[in-house]
Write an enzyme that holds these catalytic residues in place. Structure first.
Site, PDB file in Angstrom:
ATOM      1  N   CYS A  48     -11.993  -9.837  10.625  1.00  0.00           N
ATOM      2  CA  CYS A  48     -11.241  -8.784   9.930  1.00  0.00           C
ATOM      3  C   CYS A  48      -9.796  -8.713  10.415  1.00  0.00           C
ATOM      4  CB  CYS A  48     -11.941  -7.442  10.129  1.00  0.00           C
ATOM      5  SG  CYS A  48     -11.007  -6.067   9.456  1.00  0.00           S
ATOM      6  N   CYS A  53      -9.499  -9.056   6.524  1.00  0.00           N
ATOM      7  CA  CYS A  53      -8.963  -7.834   5.890  1.00  0.00           C
ATOM      8  C   CYS A  53      -7.506  -7.532   6.225  1.00  0.00           C
ATOM      9  CB  CYS A  53      -9.788  -6.619   6.316  1.00  0.00           C
ATOM     10  SG  CYS A  53     -11.504  -6.921   6.649  1.00  0.00           S
ATOM     11  N   LYS A  56      -4.878 -10.294   5.254  1.00  0.00           N
ATOM     12  CA  LYS A  56      -4.971 -10.377   3.781  1.00  0.00           C
ATOM     13  C   LYS A  56      -4.213  -9.228   3.136  1.00  0.00           C
ATOM     14  CE  LYS A  56      -7.636  -7.979   1.850  1.00  0.00           C
ATOM     15  NZ  LYS A  56      -9.063  -8.079   1.735  1.00  0.00           N
ATOM     16  N   TYR A 182     -14.804 -11.679  -4.025  1.00  0.00           N
ATOM     17  CA  TYR A 182     -13.736 -10.894  -3.404  1.00  0.00           C
ATOM     18  C   TYR A 182     -12.539 -11.787  -3.026  1.00  0.00           C
ATOM     19  CZ  TYR A 182     -16.700  -6.776  -2.137  1.00  0.00           C
ATOM     20  OH  TYR A 182     -17.477  -5.670  -2.130  1.00  0.00           O
ATOM     21  N   GLU A 186      -8.789 -11.800  -4.749  1.00  0.00           N
ATOM     22  CA  GLU A 186      -7.672 -11.258  -3.976  1.00  0.00           C
ATOM     23  C   GLU A 186      -6.581 -12.303  -3.768  1.00  0.00           C
ATOM     24  OE1 GLU A 186      -9.954  -7.774  -1.440  1.00  0.00           O
ATOM     25  OE2 GLU A 186      -9.603  -9.669  -0.449  1.00  0.00           O
ATOM     26  N   HIS A 440      -1.268  17.471 -10.521  1.00  0.00           N
ATOM     27  CA  HIS A 440      -0.484  16.988 -11.654  1.00  0.00           C
ATOM     28  C   HIS A 440       0.956  16.693 -11.253  1.00  0.00           C
ATOM     29  CE1 HIS A 440       0.369  16.582 -15.907  1.00  0.00           C
ATOM     30  NE2 HIS A 440       1.427  17.351 -15.756  1.00  0.00           N
ATOM     31  N   GLU A 445      -5.937  12.816 -11.227  1.00  0.00           N
ATOM     32  CA  GLU A 445      -6.452  14.018 -11.895  1.00  0.00           C
ATOM     33  C   GLU A 445      -7.409  13.653 -13.030  1.00  0.00           C
ATOM     34  OE1 GLU A 445      -3.575  16.442 -14.165  1.00  0.00           O
ATOM     35  OE2 GLU A 445      -2.215  14.751 -14.023  1.00  0.00           O
TER      36      GLU A 445
END
Ligand code: NDP
Length: 484
Positions: A48, A53, A56, A182, A186, A440, A445
Site C-alpha cells: 500500500c 494505494c 498510485k 481496479y 486506475e 447546497h 445533496e
C-alpha cells in the site's frame, strides 16, 4: 494474556511482513505489553505504502491536474498544460514514500516491537529462520500480502506489472493495459490523463466485474470520454518486441504496437517458500492461507491477516484484522467491524465509490426500490467537459425501506461514500435519507433529494439491460438543487 510458558520463547508474537496489516498488529500487540518481533524483507509499509494505494493516488492526482487546468479556461483563466515532467513526479513521490517508510519503522520502535529487516521462514510451528537466525515465538502471524500475477502467454515477460509502474524512468507515449479490474482502470485513466494513448484490453464486456452493472456501464462511457480505447471480450495471445516497441497480438483482430504493456490481471497471495508446510499450515488452491473468523489457521497458534488470506483485499480491512487480532490475543478486547459493508473506491477519472449491495444482489434477496440520477456537475457546465457526468444510485429494500447499497461515479465520490457507509452501517432507511437536509450547492445533496423511484428490481435479472436512467435536468442538476 501472555501465558507463563511463553517466557521460554524469544517472543510472545512474531509477525512476518511489515505491511499495513503486520505493522498494525505488531505495534498494537507491543502496546499491550507483548514481546513482539516483526520481519520485513523488502520495504516497511508493504504494498500500500510503497507500490500500491499511496503512490498510485499521488500519480492519479498528477494526472487530474491536466483536466483541471483545461477546465479553468472556462472560468476565465488563461491556463495551458504545457509539458509534464515525469521524473520530477516520480522523485517527489519517492521522497514522500521514504518519509512514510521512516514513520512506519518509528511506529514499531516507539511501541517497543523489535524490527528485523530480513526474510522469515517457518522451521516449525513455533520456530522461524529470520535472516539466518533462529527465532522462536509463542504465536506467529503471517501478513505477507500478495504480488501481481504475470501473464502466462508467450512474451508475457515483456509486460510490466504494477510493482514496476512506480519506477518507470520515462512516461510511455502509448500503453496497452491488460485487465479490467481496479489496477487496470486506475492506471489506464492515470496514463490517459498524463497524455498517453491508452488501449484497455478486457476479457469481459465491461470493466470491474462484480461492481453494480450501471456503474460498470457508466465507467465504460467515462473511459471512452477520457480517450481510452476499450477492447471488450478480447484476449491477448502473445507479445513480441521490435526494438523498444512491443507488439500485442490478439486471438482476433489487428495487433497493437505500443511502448508499454501493463499486465493488471489480479494478485496472488505471497505464501510460496514461506515454509508453511514445516509448520503444517494449510493453503487453498490459489495459495491463500485458510483462516477462520478470528484469523486463526488450522494451527491454533498461527494466524494470517490481510491479502495473504485473499478475502477482502483492501488495506483498511487488513489493518482492521491486524488490530482486532492483537487486541483479542493480548488485551481480551473484542472489536466489531462491519465487514459485510466495506466501502471501497476505484480512483478512475472520475472516481468510483461504492458500499453495500449491487442492484442484482439486492434483487436476488427480494424486491428493491432503485433510485438513480445522472447529471453534469456544476463545474463542467462552465468547463465545457459536459461528457464528464456524475451518476448516483441508491438501492432500498422495498419491505423494510432500509438502504442496502449506494454507488457513485463522479468527482469526490470516495470522499462522499465514507459518510454514506456510516449511514448504512447504522441501518439508515430511505426515510432517514429523505429527512436529512442537504448542503447546497453540492453534488452530495443528491443523496438526500432522490425522490422519484427509477424502477423496482426483482429477482435475478440483468439491470444494465433494462436501465432507463433519469436525467431530469441535464445541466448542473445537483448543485442547482433541481435534480432527483
Ligand atoms: P482484480 O482482481 O481487481 O482484476 C483483475 C482483472 O484482470 C479482471 O478484470 C480479470 O478479468 C482480469 N484477468 C485475470 N486474469 C486474466 C488473464 N489471464 N488475462 C486477461 N485478463 C485477466 O485485480 P487488480 O490487479 O486490478 O487488483 C488486485 C486487487 O487489489 C483488487 O481486487 C483490490 O482488492 C486491490 N486494489 C484495490 C484498489 C483500491 O481500493 N482502489 C486499487 C488497486 C487494487 P475477469 O473479470 O474476467 O476475471
Amino acid at each position: 494474556m501472555t501465558t507463563s510458558h511463553a517466557r521460554s520463547y524469544d517472543f510472545d508474537l512474531f509477525v512476518i511482513g511489515g505491511g499495513s496489516a503486520g505493522v498494525r498488529c505488531a505495534r498494537i500487540a507491543a502496546g499491550h505489553g507483548a514481546r513482539v518481533g516483526v520481519a520485513e524483507e523488502r520495504f516497511w509499509g508493504g504494498t500500500c505504502v510503497n507500490i500500491g494505494c499511496v503512490p498510485k493516488k499521488l500519480m492519479v492526482m498528477a494526472a487530474d491536474y491536466r483536466g483541471m487546468i483545461e477546465d479553468s479556461r472556462g472560468f476565465g483563466w488563461d491556463a495551458h498544460t504545457g509539458a509534464h515532467d515525469w521524473p520530477k513526479l516520480i522523485a517527489a513521490k519517492d521522497a514522500e514514500i521514504a518519509r512514510l517508510n521512516t514513520i512506519y519503522v518509528n511506529l514499531l520502535d516507539s511501541a517497543g516491537a523489535t524490527a528485523f529487516e530480513a526474510r522469515a521462514t517457518f522451521l516449525d510451528a513455533h520456530t522461524l529462520d529470520v535472516g539466518g537466525k533462529r527465532v522462536t515465538a509463542e504465536r506467529i502471524v503471517v501478513a505477507t500480502g500478495g504480488h501481481p500475477s504475470r501473464l502466462d502467454i508467450p512474451g508475457g515477460e515483456h509486460a510490466i506489472i504494477s510493482d514496476q509502474v512506480f519506477y518507470l524512468p520515462e512516461m510511455p507515449r502509448r500503453v496497452v493495459m491488460v485487465g479490467g479490474g481496479y489496477v487496470a482502470v486506475e492506471f489506464a485513466c492515470m496514463f490517459a490523463g498524463l497524455g498517453a494513448e491508452v488501449d484497455l484490453v478486457m476479457r469481459q464486456d465491461l470493466p470491474l466485474r462484480g461492481f453494480d452493472e450501471d456503474l460498470r456501464t457508466e465507467l465504460a462511457e467515462a473511459l471512452a470520454a477520457n480517450g481510452i480505447r476499450i477492447h471488450r471480450t478480447r484476449a491477448v495471445l502473445r507479445i513480441e518486441t521490435d526494438g523498444a516497441e512491443k507488439i500485442v497480438h490478439f486471438k482476433d483482430g489487428a495487433p497493437i504496437t505500443t511502448d508499454l504493456v501493463f499486465s493488471a490481471i489480479g494478485r496472488t497471495p505471497l505464501t510460496e517458500s514461506l515454509g508453511l508446510e514445516a509448520a503444517g499450515v494449510v493453503t487453498d488452491g490459489f495459495g491463500a492461507i485458510r483462516v477462520d473468523i478470528g484469523n486463526a489457521t488450522n494451527v491454533p497458534t498461527i494466524f494470517a491477516i490481510g491479502d495473504v488470506t485473499n478475502r477482502i483485499n483492501l488495506t483498511p480491512v487488513a489493518t482492521a484484522e491486524g488490530h482486532t487480532l492483537a487486541d483479542r490475543l493480548f488485551a481480551d478486547v473484542a472489536r466489531d467491524w462491519a465487514l459485510d459493508r466495506v466501502a471501497s473506491a476505484v480512483f478512475s477519472s472520475p472516481p468510483i465509490a461504492t458500499v453495500g449491495l449491487t442492484e442484482a444482489e439486492a434483487a436476488a434477496r427480494g424486491p428493491a426500490d432503485v433510485y438513480c440520477i445522472r447529471f453534469t456537475p456544476m463545474r463542467h457546465v462552465l468547463s465545457g467537459r459536459r461528457s464528464r457526468k456524475t451518476f448516483m444510485k441508491l438501492i432500498v429494500d422495498q419491505r423494510s425501506q432500509r438502504v442496502l447499497g449506494a454507488h457513485m461515479i463522479g468527482e469526490d465520490a470516495p470522499e462522499m461514500m465514507q459518510g454514506i457507509s456510516i449511514a448504512l452501517n447504522c441501518g439508515a432507511t430511505k426515510h432517514d435519507f429523505d429527512r436529512t437536509v442537504g448542503i447546497h450547492p453540492t453534488s452530495a445533496e443528491e443523496w438526500v433529494t432522490l425522490r422519484t423511484r427509477t424502477r423496482v428490481a426483482e429477482g435475478p435479472r440483468s439491470p444494465a439491460a433494462e436501465t432507463q436512467l433519469v436525467d431530469p435536468v441535464e445541466i448542473g442538476a445537483a448543485e442547482m438543487g433541481v435534480g432527483g
